[in-house]
Design an enzyme around this catalytic site. Structure first.
Site, PDB file in Angstrom:
ATOM      1  N   SER B 184       0.942  -1.162  -0.059  1.00  0.00           N
ATOM      2  CA  SER B 184      -0.067  -0.374  -0.138  1.00  0.00           C
ATOM      3  C   SER B 184       0.677   1.896   0.086  1.00  0.00           C
ATOM      4  CB  SER B 184      -0.934   0.045   1.164  1.00  0.00           C
ATOM      5  OG  SER B 184      -1.814   0.828   1.172  1.00  0.00           O
ATOM      6  N   ASP B 338      -8.732  -5.699  -5.486  1.00  0.00           N
ATOM      7  CA  ASP B 338      -8.929  -4.224  -4.652  1.00  0.00           C
ATOM      8  C   ASP B 338      -9.135  -3.240  -5.337  1.00  0.00           C
ATOM      9  OD1 ASP B 338      -7.546  -1.818  -3.754  1.00  0.00           O
ATOM     10  OD2 ASP B 338      -4.834  -3.030  -3.413  1.00  0.00           O
ATOM     11  N   HIS B 367      -7.987  -4.481  -1.407  1.00  0.00           N
ATOM     12  CA  HIS B 367      -6.796  -4.286  -0.418  1.00  0.00           C
ATOM     13  C   HIS B 367      -6.706  -4.948   0.369  1.00  0.00           C
ATOM     14  CE1 HIS B 367      -3.397  -1.274  -0.888  1.00  0.00           C
ATOM     15  NE2 HIS B 367      -3.790  -1.300   0.962  1.00  0.00           N
TER      16      HIS B 367
END
Lengths: 391, 391
Positions: B184, B338, B367
């Site tokens: 991320s 995601d 995600h």
């Protein structure tokens, strides 16, 4: 003309105004009762008042009286706003019902209506009933105390369709509908029509909507709701001034969900006349919701979150059973990149409807592929609807 | 040992506490400077203080002094918190840098670290630097006036990596890194490492993150930001008590984005010990953000929204040019479902990195596939990292 039960005359007091009146045409307030026929489209029951709003168009309100909801609560002196396009033929066989989606007024969704289009008012009598809670039909913003604002009772999709059925049957004397069609929450009402009144509905075309709200969709709506209600000015619904900070936040959260990732990457909002991105967030999204009343937005969210076709009386709580009971000729469409009414969820439901066709709108406009914003998507939907109506 | 410039001692005052301290291990406050070696992993520069926090583990803060940011602003008496796992070998050739993602502390992302795992502390010296703004490194919540809270300067991903580079080189005397890896926002920092210090980085494994924030991702973050700041208790950042209503709204908006539609449909949150759905929204999502400081959350959002690898000095503003300059052996991974770091966006970027491998994590965990929550996804990532490290 079917029976017309005793009903109170339409309420004469002005409704609480919306935050920012934004509908293109001012809703015609008709005091008392008025029976219109011929030139304004179709004979109306005494309680069904309408006035012309354009060539071949009429706006009106249908008096529902004390309307008992699915929850058992009574919505008193309720009414259903609507608009019609075109004329009901002598056989009363050319009616199309096209309910409004979330937060929209009937005037916001006229893109598929017009000469040469699928919903051709020269051929069909198109009834656009306003969803309860949308600010035109009975809503938190226009209901008299004590059931106003935060006290407005919970309304289901089923309640909406029962009300619309009364408009169609008692108001217009129609017993057979050529097509029920709707986008988004309009699709929810479309499914409900086919299940609740199978003998009446010849065809349905729900698009970009599901018959039962999925858990993820519910979570998305929890987000927009939390954003609105984070504003203390909301005052648990008892505000005297709209909680605009919360409504703007609501809109900004909604923005990410309404269109797809590639829509934003390709800056397609420029096609809608907005640039740069921030202008789109304000000019399109904030504008869209600032013109509405906060309690109305929340009431319709409740309707959406709780939507479940399986909860139709007689369906035993089973979505699949409810879908399996549909007898109408069915075309279901999904937007390819819709983030909350996903193609997978819609296709799953369509697979339970006997003989249903399922088509994907090839588009990066996300959920808004069905909102008449992108001419290519609109042409796809229009062609599909024409094909269904010709079948 | 590289040069150690003159730096102020670590600040001795306690930081403003987080809303709800939630990290599993309390951060060790080290007053003054302390040089540790041998048993605690590696020789440290005088300004780099660390203390053991577990077998083979050390937590510390690196004094950045007056740290000039990419914007030109100076973050005064800045410091970088970190944790290390394992021991730096004599050749200083076994270092892995694993930066923290959004809102996390170093203790929150230890799932891929452990004996037998890819990030094996018996083999590697794993440095986990805390992102600026996360509440452990310099942040709105722990910076002295006048640059505290709403006045905390804007920090970029590039700034973070420059600070980490100083920790790695000045603090640990490392000139070559075996792997930079991150999930991320950790992926954002990973890309930046490879572009800013190509001579130092042998391998990178950014996963579930992009080198430049996409417009849709920015809009999603506008939504969570608007939800938090809709709470008047936020007071434009000058609150004395956390604006918890806004933080809860922030969390509820985030919930829809963090996992995929099928994750919610399949009720996979039950695997995390939450049920029903509302328990997950409160117990997982609200808890996750209530333990953080509102200004810290907003500061890191800014970092995220403005992330652009193309803005690296020397890259001429071109994302593709920046990606093309990467010389590290590269494995890029994306989560199949995601919603904001989409596989399509990640694959696009990976295609510009010479010789890069691109793999999709087959998962409905959205995600969060990269957050160590689902054992199957974690095993996939672990195997991929092992393969990269072996190459």
């Amino acid at each position: 003309m079917p029976k017309t039960s005793s009903r109170a005359a339409l309420r004469k007091e002005a409704p609480i105004p919306e935050a920012q009146p934004g509908s293109r045409r001012r809703f015609i307030q008709v005091a008392g009762t008025l029976s219109l026929s011929g030139a304004v489209g179709a004979p109306l029951a005494p309680a069904c008042a309408a006035q012309p709003s354009g060539p071949g168009e009429n706006e009106g309100k249908f008096d529902l009286g004390n309307f008992v909801l699915q929850s058992g609560a009574t919505l008193r002196e309720a009414n259903l706003a609507f608009k019609t396009h075109g004329r009901l033929n002598a056989e009363k066989s050319n009616a199309i019902v096209y309910p409004t989606p979330y937060s929209a007024h009937h005037s916001d969704i006229e893109w598929p209506i017009g000469p040469g289009k699928a919903l051709d008012p020269e051929r069909y009598f198109i009834i656009v009933p306003d969803m309860l809670g949308n600010g035109l039909s009975s809503s938190p913003s226009n209901t008299a105390p004590p059931y106003d604002r935060a006290r407005f009772p919970d309304v289901t999709i089923h309640d909406n369709v029962v009300a619309q059925h009364r408009l169609v049957t008692e108001g217009f004397g129609i017993s057979r509908i050529a097509l029920v069609v709707g986008w988004s929450m309009g699709a929810q009402q479309t499914f409900q029509w086919a299940v609740s009144y199978p003998e009446m509905v010849a065809r349905i075309a729900p698009f970009c909507g599901t018959a039962r709200t999925t858990p993820h969709n519910l979570v998305f709506l929890e987000g927009v709701k939390a954003a609105l209600t984070a504003d203390a000015a909301w005052m648990d619904g008892w505000y005297e001034k709209q909680p605009t900070r919360g409504i703007r936040a609501f809109a900004r959260v909604y923005a990410g969900w309404g269109f797809s990732q590639p829509f934003y990457k390709q800056e397609l909002y420029r096609q809608l006349g907005f640039s740069p991105l921030e202008d789109f967030l304000i000019g399109f999204w904030e504008q869209r919701f600032l013109r509405r009343d906060a309690n109305n937005l929340l009431a319709m969210l409740w309707t959406w979150q709780l939507n479940d076709l399986g909860a139709t009386p007689g369906c035993g709580g089973s979505l699949e059973h409810a879908l399996g009971s549909i007898r109408a000729k069915t075309l279901v469409m999904a937007g390819e990149t819709d983030l909350y009414f996903t193609p997978a969820d819609i296709e799953y439901e369509a697979s339970y409807i006997p003989g249903a066709s399922f088509r994907v709108i090839p588009s990066v406009w996300g959920h808004q592929a069905g909102n008449g914003l992108n001419p290519v998507d609109s042409a796809f939907i229009d062609a599909a609807l024409k094909s269904l109506l010709a079948s």
